[in-house]
Motif scaffolding. Sequence first.
Motif, mmCIF file in Angstrom:
data_model
loop_
_atom_site.group_PDB
_atom_site.id
_atom_site.type_symbol
_atom_site.label_atom_id
_atom_site.label_comp_id
_atom_site.label_asym_id
_atom_site.label_seq_id
_atom_site.Cartn_x
_atom_site.Cartn_y
_atom_site.Cartn_z
ATOM 1 N N LEU A 73 0.824 -1.201 0.000
ATOM 2 C CA LEU A 73 0.000 0.000 0.000
ATOM 3 C C LEU A 73 0.864 1.258 0.000
ATOM 4 O O LEU A 73 0.604 2.207 -0.752
ATOM 5 C CB LEU A 73 -0.933 -0.004 1.210
ATOM 6 N N GLU B 100 0.982 4.178 -2.826
ATOM 7 C CA GLU B 100 0.769 5.588 -2.474
ATOM 8 C C GLU B 100 1.907 6.465 -2.973
ATOM 9 O O GLU B 100 1.689 7.538 -3.549
ATOM 10 C CB GLU B 100 0.629 5.731 -0.957
ATOM 11 N N ALA C 291 -6.863 8.862 -3.612
ATOM 12 C CA ALA C 291 -6.412 7.463 -3.600
ATOM 13 C C ALA C 291 -6.870 6.827 -2.293
ATOM 14 O O ALA C 291 -6.285 7.056 -1.239
ATOM 15 C CB ALA C 291 -4.899 7.404 -3.732
ATOM 16 N N SER C 292 -7.920 6.054 -2.356
ATOM 17 C CA SER C 292 -8.504 5.521 -1.131
ATOM 18 C C SER C 292 -8.764 4.028 -1.237
ATOM 19 O O SER C 292 -8.887 3.476 -2.325
ATOM 20 C CB SER C 292 -9.818 6.243 -0.806
ATOM 21 N N ARG C 293 -8.865 3.372 -0.073
ATOM 22 C CA ARG C 293 -9.144 1.944 -0.058
ATOM 23 C C ARG C 293 -10.606 1.641 -0.405
ATOM 24 O O ARG C 293 -10.944 0.504 -0.699
ATOM 25 C CB ARG C 293 -8.791 1.375 1.316
ATOM 26 N N GLN D 202 -12.096 2.818 -3.074
ATOM 27 C CA GLN D 202 -12.012 2.504 -4.504
ATOM 28 C C GLN D 202 -11.506 1.076 -4.696
ATOM 29 O O GLN D 202 -11.975 0.344 -5.564
ATOM 30 C CB GLN D 202 -11.054 3.481 -5.197
ATOM 31 N N TRP D 203 -10.556 0.695 -3.878
ATOM 32 C CA TRP D 203 -9.977 -0.652 -3.965
ATOM 33 C C TRP D 203 -11.043 -1.707 -3.677
ATOM 34 O O TRP D 203 -11.180 -2.699 -4.378
ATOM 35 C CB TRP D 203 -8.827 -0.757 -2.963
ATOM 36 N N ARG E 222 -9.749 -0.938 -7.822
ATOM 37 C CA ARG E 222 -8.736 -0.016 -8.327
ATOM 38 C C ARG E 222 -8.237 0.880 -7.192
ATOM 39 O O ARG E 222 -8.922 1.069 -6.182
ATOM 40 C CB ARG E 222 -9.305 0.834 -9.466
ATOM 41 N N TYR E 223 -7.047 1.437 -7.385
ATOM 42 C CA TYR E 223 -6.470 2.377 -6.422
ATOM 43 C C TYR E 223 -5.950 3.542 -7.253
ATOM 44 O O TYR E 223 -4.931 3.421 -7.947
ATOM 45 C CB TYR E 223 -5.359 1.714 -5.622
ATOM 46 N N TYR F 232 -3.889 2.226 -10.373
ATOM 47 C CA TYR F 232 -3.817 0.767 -10.474
ATOM 48 C C TYR F 232 -5.210 0.162 -10.623
ATOM 49 O O TYR F 232 -6.115 0.490 -9.860
ATOM 50 C CB TYR F 232 -3.147 0.191 -9.224
#
Length: 313
Positions: free
Chosen positions: A201, A205, A228-230, A232-233, A238-239, A258
């Motif tokens: 992670l 980042e 960029a947050s978890r 979205q993951w 995706r990140y 990603y």
Amino acid sequence: MSLFTNLLNLHLANKPREDFFTEIVAYFFSLNNDILLSWLKHHSIISDQNYSSIKISTQQEHKRLESHTEDSRLDIVVELSTGLNTDVIFIESKIGSTEGWQQLEKYAEILSKLPNVRHRILIYITRDYDPKEIKTLGFSLKPKVNFYQLRWHQFYAHLQQHATDILAKEILIFIRKNGMSTTNQFSSVDLLTMVNFNKTLNLMESTLSEEVQEKFKLAFGGVIKGAASRTQWKWDERYIIYTHLSSSTWDFWCGLGYFNLNPSNVTDYPYLGIFLQVSAGFRERPKIIESMQKVINDKPNIWTPVNLKVLPA
């Protein structure tokens, strides 16, 4: 490799894995009504099997209700008739993707509006853990809708007891290949992920900050703070960092980072990418789509179109 995996790999465009699997399962149920009924009864979804007629359809379209913004397309619809009464089941299937915005609520409302139906049932079956709390909504509707949430590994275990023909065996192989038979048991790969999660992670980042973020700002005018947050993951695999390109936030936006972070098997890998997305209800959508189509025609080896068409309201 299974027959179904080979057939899916022949598809030249984006592989429609969920639609493909939906058609296979629906066809299997149409040939094996007894297995369908025993599966439903096993999960206490139906209480008896005294049905004289069973109709199964896929990708059934329903016109939007007044409170909906668009039409709905249902994965599988099962109509069970006793001759006097009809029970209707909507089955929404997910493998790698997640529920669309208020998708289940919409389906429950459509079910509740159907005429001449005795029992109305909505089933949400997924590969991944994706808890939903719509039981309250279902029971508050008049007539009420009964909601059931299942996992594909449960269906896999049930089907193993009936894997006597070649079609059932091929379905079982496909389920295993796509990680849908996995129960809540940790593998060596899972343990490796635990150990390296923070390190990975932090690396993601750092590679999306500093130089990359500055170039993104220059190209698109900014970066949403904390983009960029978890979340979205978890929900979109995706990140990314992203920014809005219209005054009405999510109508038109761009993301970079990603993708494919939860591949279906260990031979697939995440990739770096950038995407532009326009909402279905944005007034400038036709112009933006036209521009996107020109970009794709010019660089078909770089850009991939997804639902790039202009539909009626």
